[in-house]
Every structure is written in structure tokens, then in C-alpha cells.
Design an enzyme around this catalytic site. Structure first.
Site, mmCIF file in Angstrom:
data_model
loop_
_atom_site.group_PDB
_atom_site.id
_atom_site.type_symbol
_atom_site.label_atom_id
_atom_site.label_comp_id
_atom_site.label_asym_id
_atom_site.label_seq_id
_atom_site.Cartn_x
_atom_site.Cartn_y
_atom_site.Cartn_z
ATOM 1 N N CYS A 1 -7.307 6.722 2.342
ATOM 2 C CA CYS A 1 -8.044 5.680 2.189
ATOM 3 C C CYS A 1 -9.178 5.646 3.452
ATOM 4 O O CYS A 1 -10.195 6.201 3.334
ATOM 5 C CB CYS A 1 -7.063 4.574 2.479
ATOM 6 N N LYS B 1 -1.926 10.822 6.717
ATOM 7 C CA LYS B 1 -3.404 9.850 7.346
ATOM 8 C C LYS B 1 -3.677 9.912 8.775
ATOM 9 O O LYS B 1 -2.687 9.510 9.578
ATOM 10 C CB LYS B 1 -2.958 8.508 6.615
ATOM 11 N N ASN C 1 -6.007 1.899 -1.059
ATOM 12 C CA ASN C 1 -5.664 0.641 -1.198
ATOM 13 C C ASN C 1 -6.566 -0.190 -0.364
ATOM 14 O O ASN C 1 -6.396 -0.173 1.173
ATOM 15 C CB ASN C 1 -4.159 0.339 -0.730
ATOM 16 N N GLU D 1 -3.279 6.129 -2.892
ATOM 17 C CA GLU D 1 -2.268 6.217 -1.719
ATOM 18 C C GLU D 1 -1.319 5.014 -1.847
ATOM 19 O O GLU D 1 -1.045 4.265 -2.526
ATOM 20 C CB GLU D 1 -3.259 5.434 -0.342
ATOM 21 N N GLU E 1 -0.863 -1.094 9.636
ATOM 22 C CA GLU E 1 -0.547 0.386 9.300
ATOM 23 C C GLU E 1 -0.420 1.073 10.750
ATOM 24 O O GLU E 1 0.409 2.133 10.819
ATOM 25 C CB GLU E 1 -2.047 0.789 8.739
ATOM 26 N N ASN F 1 1.706 7.836 6.676
ATOM 27 C CA ASN F 1 1.129 7.573 5.397
ATOM 28 C C ASN F 1 0.662 8.979 4.764
ATOM 29 O O ASN F 1 -0.164 9.419 5.306
ATOM 30 C CB ASN F 1 -0.103 6.505 5.622
HETATM 31 N N1 ING Z 1 -7.163 0.224 3.786
HETATM 32 C C1 ING Z 1 -8.758 -0.234 4.022
HETATM 33 C C2 ING Z 1 -9.714 0.971 3.999
HETATM 34 O O1 ING Z 1 -10.022 1.772 4.959
HETATM 35 C C3 ING Z 1 -10.340 -1.229 5.631
HETATM 36 C C4 ING Z 1 -8.788 -0.813 5.239
HETATM 37 C C5 ING Z 1 -11.173 -1.939 4.708
HETATM 38 C C6 ING Z 1 -10.704 -0.905 6.622
HETATM 39 C C7 ING Z 1 -12.311 -2.198 4.984
HETATM 40 C C8 ING Z 1 -12.136 -1.364 7.066
HETATM 41 C C9 ING Z 1 -12.944 -1.841 6.084
HETATM 42 O O2 ING Z 1 -10.192 1.302 2.983
HETATM 43 C C10 ING Z 1 -6.574 1.178 4.072
HETATM 44 N N2 ING Z 1 -5.534 1.492 3.529
HETATM 45 O O3 ING Z 1 -6.846 2.228 4.956
#
Ligand code: ING
Length: 320
Positions: free
Chosen positions: A175, A130, A200, A53, A149, A113
Site C-alpha cells: 500500500c 510494511k 486499501n 493488503e 496504522e 502489516n
Molecule cells: N492506505 C493509503 C495509501 O497509502 C494514504 C493511505 C492514502 C496515504 C492517500 C496518503 C494518501 O494508499 C494505506 N493502507 O496505506
């Protein structure tokens, strides 16, 4: 009756994890790294490579930037463009298709995204925007880093398309999409055999650091693989997921890039948090067993009971 022997339909896929991209790193420097991964994939007979991503810039939603001109420095207004032209040219020369995540700004000024799917002839066969945007829309200064985001991107407006390419039915996600079963199921209902995605994922949740939520770091990797193994198995599809990993501008991003078989087994896994390629021969015919038995949707699903999933967004609890 002898079992129906399935003709193998093998796609040799490279999962190209990237290490950190510094804020000051240029598009040209990123593209050089992507081309190096592509050439390594060619040596390993890959016909398709999955990049992360937002693979052309640092993960900029970690910062609040009030000046939209500064934000827009991280976006591409055309795809392909001069910066990525060398990547497209090398991929075409090597006859390798690829998935590339990037920040898209449309001529109308809308920001997504996004990710593209490029075939072995170097043509863009598909685009995805996304849909599940995590994080928040306003600056939250108490956080050690932001996750904006919801500020910098609109939710995707082209749904979950799939494409007949690479000898099968291919879908894309980005993601956070991988955490939602609906992502896999909608494309599973279109016969998806191979889901490509980049991510990411911060190793710690900025909110948790302020609110001491019970999410120790090791759960990040467990959840990363849990959701993709489940999605692959429950929809009998391959899943290829490439991380942007490592300490990026002081923020730790998890690695764990992997290739998951339709059985839910991880068949390739990165070990580092740097630029690293892992490869698997993905036989798309392996999807058939699940799609014709346990997850033969037409035989087993009871959609008359599933209405809430698509008609209600949040929780409505029963009366006290
Ligand atoms: N990053 C993370 C993901 O969904 C996240 C944000 C991490 C949300 C952990 C919830 C728990 O992997 C992106 N860029 O979506």
C-alpha cells in the site's frame, strides 16, 4: 550486429481485486472469495495471483479500539493457519503462486502489516512487513474515520527483500510503500523485475474532511497510478497492484487495481470496485531494455550526490 533477441520469460499474473470485507465477515468467507478468484485465475492460465493488503479482514485501522483484545481479533498468529489452509491447498492443487496481505502478530506479541509470497508448490518463499505506515497513532475523534496504522502496526523490520522465484526476481510492497520512490529503487538495485503489492486506499482523506485540504477524490486515483507507473518505469520493473475496494463499513476505498509494464504503461486495469480479476502475460525480459539503457544504474547513477536520501529523514531548509 543484429539486436540481441531476448528469450521471453512470461509469467501470466492475475491481479485479484477484492470488494469490501465487512467487519462481521469471517476468515472462511474471505477465503472462499479468494479461492473463487484463484479458480478464475486458473481458467485464465495464471501461474501467480496477487491479493490485496489485509485480505482476510476489513480494514480495521479505520477504528479506534482501546481494547487490544478486540484489535487482536484481526491478526493472524500463525501463517499458514487453519483459516487459510483451504487457500493454500487449492493454490497448490492449481499450481498457482500467490501474494497475500494479512495482519501478523508474532509469538513475541509484535504486530506488522505483512504479506507473504507463496510459490507454485504451495511453499512460503518470502515475507514482507510494511515499512511506510501512514496515518496516526492516537485516536483523533474529529476525523470521520481513523487511520491508525501507526498505532496497530510496527514499521517493517526486514527491509525490502527480493526473491528468485517464478522465473525472475520478485519483490513485495504494501500500500503506502508504493508512494515512496525509495521502495522501488532499493529493490531495483537488487534487480527486481516484478513488484507485487496490495492496497486499501480510502477515497477521501479523513484529515482532509476535517481540515478541508485540497485533495478532491479524483486525485486519489490519479496519484495511485502515477506513483506505480513512475516506479515501474524508473526501475524497469513490472508492478502488480491489487486493491481492496468499494464501500467498506461506510468508508469508500478506491479500486483501480492494475498491472503496470516496465515501460510505465498500464496493461490491465479493473473497472469495478468489487471482486474482479484482471490478467496480463508479464514478459520479464521486457525489463532488460530499461535496465540496460536509460536505467542502467551502474552506468548512470551518481551516488556521491545522493547521500541525503539515506542520511536525512525530514526537510532541513536553507537559512533565511
Ligand atoms: N492506505 C493509503 C495509501 O497509502 C494514504 C493511505 C492514502 C496515504 C492517500 C496518503 C494518501 O494508499 C494505506 N493502507 O496505506
Amino acid at each position: 550486429m543484429p539486436p540481441k533477441t531476448l528469450v521471453p520469460r512470461i509469467v501470466t499474473v492475475g491481479c485479484a481485486q477484492m470488494g469490501p470485507i465487512a467487519r462481521a465477515e469471517t476468515r472462511a468467507q474471505c477465503v472462499e472469495r479468494l479461492i473463487a478468484l484463484l479458480r478464475e485465475a486458473a481458467k485464465k492460465n495464471c501461474t501467480l495471483v496477487v491479493f490485496p493488503e489485509l485480505a482476510l479482514t476489513t480494514f480495521f485501522p479505520r477504528w479506534f479500539m482501546p481494547d487490544w483484545r478486540e484489535v487482536d481479533q484481526f491478526f493472524e498468529t500463525e501463517m499458514p493457519n487453519a483459516a487459510v489452509a483451504p487457500l493454500f491447498a487449492e493454490a497448490k492443487r492449481l499450481k498457482i503462486g500467490f501474494y497475500l496481505g494479512y495482519a501478523e502478530k508474532t509469538p513475541e506479541g509484535r504486530r506488522f502489516n505483512a504479506a507473504i509470497l507463496v510459490d507454485r508448490a504451495g511453499e512460503i518463499v518470502g515475507k514482507y512487513r510494511k515499512i511506510h505506515l501512514p496515518g496516526h497513532a492516537e485516536n483523533e475523534p474529529e476525523r470521520p474515520f481513523q487511520h491508525l496504522e501507526k498505532r496497530y502496526f510496527e514499521p517493517g523490520d526486514i527491509g525490502f527483500p527480493v526473491w528468485r522465484t517464478m522465473g525472475g526476481i520478485v519483490g513485495m510492497a504494501i500500500c503506502n510503500d508504493r508512494r515512496w520512490p525509495e521502495t522501488y529503487r532499493v529493490m531495483g538495485l537488487k534487480g527486481m523485475e516484478l513488484m507485487l503489492l496490495g492496497y486499501n486506499t480510502p477515497a477521501i482523506n479523513g484529515w482532509a474532511m476535517v481540515h478541508s485540504a485540497p485533495e478532491p477524490e479524483h486525485l486519489r486515483q490519479f496519484h495511485n497510478h502515477l506513483v506505480m507507473q513512475a516506479g515501474a518505469y524508473q526501475n524497469s520493473t513490472w508492478v502488480v497492484a491489487a486493491a481492496k475496494a468499494g464501500i467498506e463499513e461506510g468508508c469508500s476505498l478506491i479500486g483501480g487495481s492494475c498491472i503496470v509494464a516496465p515501460t510505465g504503461e498500464i496493461v490491465a486495469l479493473t473497472r469495478s470496485v468489487a471482486d474482479e480479476l484482471v490478467v496480463a502475460d508479464c514478459d520479464l525480459s521486457l525489463c532488460t531494455y530499461g535496465k540496460e539503457t536509460t536505467f542502467a544504474f551502474a552506468k548512470h547513477r551518481r551516488i556521491e550526490h545522493y547521500g541525503l536520501i539515506a542520511s536525512q529523514t525530514g526537510v532541513i531548509e536553507p537559512p533565511q
